[in-house]
Design an enzyme around this catalytic site. Structure first.
Site, PDB file in Angstrom:
ATOM      1  N   ALA A 309       0.827  -1.202   0.000  1.00 44.59           N
ATOM      2  CA  ALA A 309       0.000   0.000   0.000  1.00 44.59           C
ATOM      3  C   ALA A 309       0.864   1.255   0.000  1.00 44.59           C
ATOM      4  CB  ALA A 309      -0.924  -0.015   1.215  1.00 44.59           C
ATOM      5  N   TYR A 310       1.927   1.234   0.767  1.00 42.86           N
ATOM      6  CA  TYR A 310       2.812   2.400   0.858  1.00 42.86           C
ATOM      7  C   TYR A 310       3.422   2.720  -0.501  1.00 42.86           C
ATOM      8  CZ  TYR A 310       6.715   5.389   2.254  1.00 42.86           C
ATOM      9  OH  TYR A 310       7.598   6.426   2.353  1.00 42.86           O
ATOM     10  N   ARG A 311       3.762   1.679  -1.264  1.00 39.81           N
ATOM     11  CA  ARG A 311       4.444   1.888  -2.552  1.00 39.81           C
ATOM     12  C   ARG A 311       3.471   2.075  -3.704  1.00 39.81           C
ATOM     13  NH1 ARG A 311       9.722  -2.190  -2.285  1.00 39.81           N
ATOM     14  NH2 ARG A 311      10.818  -1.014  -0.629  1.00 39.81           N
ATOM     15  N   ARG A 342       7.087   9.197   2.371  1.00 43.41           N
ATOM     16  CA  ARG A 342       5.741   9.541   1.917  1.00 43.41           C
ATOM     17  C   ARG A 342       4.883  10.100   3.058  1.00 43.41           C
ATOM     18  NH1 ARG A 342       1.525   5.458  -1.245  1.00 43.41           N
ATOM     19  NH2 ARG A 342      -0.110   7.022  -1.565  1.00 43.41           N
TER      20      ARG A 342
END
Length: 406
Positions: A309-311, A342
């Site tokens: 999800a972060y990427r 992020r």
């Protein structure tokens, strides 16, 4: 780079056969909380051993005057060691403090030094007792001293006799988790258990899922420490009693002990948090990931909900979060700033007992949001407390994400 003055000081207190007490200054030690007793608290047994003149229960609030020098800052003055013993006479206080350091101008009482690793070295001279003190100013100094005494956590001091190699971490008040020799698995005696194994044993002894996560975290940390000490004593004490044929063998054993303690402390907090997240309904791999890479070369302790999800640029930034865990945050909070590029807000869980408003403002401006177990909030200044998150608060904010959306 750590200056040679610190090394010379360590050599001097060793030659003088000093008894050393290491602690992290709490808000009630410095002037952070503006306590009436301006001066650090030290354990009574330690002060009675170093200053037997103080051990006078027949006298109300006995005190001993002695010279003290804060070697790290070149500050010297006459101070008082006082045993406030009103409890022996129907009162409530029964504690020992050192006072007379000169108020806020003293580096020992400077609120900015709340959380600083500090060593008190007591020696006897022909003229009487003397106290030599070192207040660490940098992380490098702290790491240098912890190489000798082991990791010093907030609220738990260390007694060190450098000339004898004796190191004694103060046991917490709750020592119900101590193991008897018969309760320690044989394989642990042959090969010291990993940190994860010690944590697993702690969870068996103190499931505590009925407790709120804030109290559970603190009680398990104490329980784990008692388990660790039980195993350490079962392994190390027999070797010490047997003696050593060479100085090199003694040094090797001491270094093994210190490295083991440092390794345990380094991962302890994050492993406890990992267990509590799971107990509170957050699923590893779905709602959080532990020690995965966020950006190249960066590994926050916890990433929410996942690395994937972060990427994913399409995943809403507002539903991402990161959590770092550090027992102290006085200087270490800066290490968190680039752990997840992020994220503009970096959550940091700490056990430090108070910070100044200036430090808090600097952290907040840099995007740090402190997560502090609820029982420790009272150790922070009143204007700061409303802005602290509890462990329960943070977990609630990370309610499970529908895996189909990620």
């Amino acid at each position: 780079m750590v200056g040679p003055r610190l090394d010379r000081w360590i050599e001097a207190i060793t030659e003088q056969r000093a008894v050393v007490f290491a602690k992290r200054l709490a808000g009630n030690d410095t002037l952070l909380t503006k306590a009436n007793q301006a001066g650090p608290y030290l354990p009574k047994p330690l002060l009675f051993a170093a200053l037997p003149e103080l051990d006078r229960p027949d006298t109300k609030n006995p005190r001993v005057k002695l010279p003290a020098r804060i070697e790290s800052h070149g500050d010297q003055r006459q101070i008082n060691a006082i045993w406030y013993n009103e409890k022996l006479r129907g009162g409530t206080r029964n504690e020992a403090r050192m006072t007379g350091f000169g108020g806020a101008t003293s580096p020992l009482l400077d609120p900015e030094n709340t959380g600083a690793l500090t060593l008190f070295a007591f020696t006897r001279t022909p003229d009487g007792p003397f106290c030599s003190i070192w207040v660490c100013e940098t992380l490098e100094e702290e790491e240098r001293l912890e190489a000798y005494v082991g990791t010093v956590d907030p609220g738990r001091g260390v007694v060190w006799e450098p000339w004898s190699g004796s190191i004694d971490h103060q046991l917490p008040k709750r020592a119900a988790c101590e193991l008897s020799p018969s309760e320690i698995p044989t394989e642990w005696i042959d090969s010291f258990p990993s940190g994860a194994e010690v944590i697993a044993k702690t969870l068996q002894l103190l499931p505590g899922v009925a407790l709120d996560p804030d109290k559970r975290l603190l009680q398990r940390r104490d329980c784990e420490f008692a388990v660790f000490r039980s195993i350490e004593q079962a392994i190390t004490l027999p070797r010490i009693r047997e003696g050593f044929d060479t100085m090199e063998a003694f040094v090797d054993e001491a270094q093994t002990l210190l490295q083991r303690r440092k390794s345990r402390s380094g991962r302890s907090l994050e492993l406890h948090v990992k267990a509590i997240l799971a107990e509170e309904g957050l699923e590893a791999g779905r709602d959080f990931e532990y020690n995965v890479e966020s950006d190249k070369g960066r590994r926050p302790d916890f990433l929410f909900p996942s690395q994937t999800a972060y990427r994913d640029p399409a995943f809403p930034t507002g539903r991402l979060a990161m959590l770092a865990t550090k027992t102290t945050c006085r200087d270490r909070w800066r290490q968190v700033l680039n752990e997840a590029e992020r994220q503009s807000t970096k959550h940091l869980l700490t056990l430090q007992e108070g910070i100044t408003e200036r430090q808090f403002a600097e952290m907040t401006k840099s995007g740090i949001r402190l997560v502090v177990p609820a029982p420790l909030h009272r150790k922070f200044l009143a204007p700061i407390r409303p802005h602290l998150s509890t462990v329960r608060d943070f977990i609630a904010s990370r309610a499970p994400v529908n895996s189909g959306q990620s």
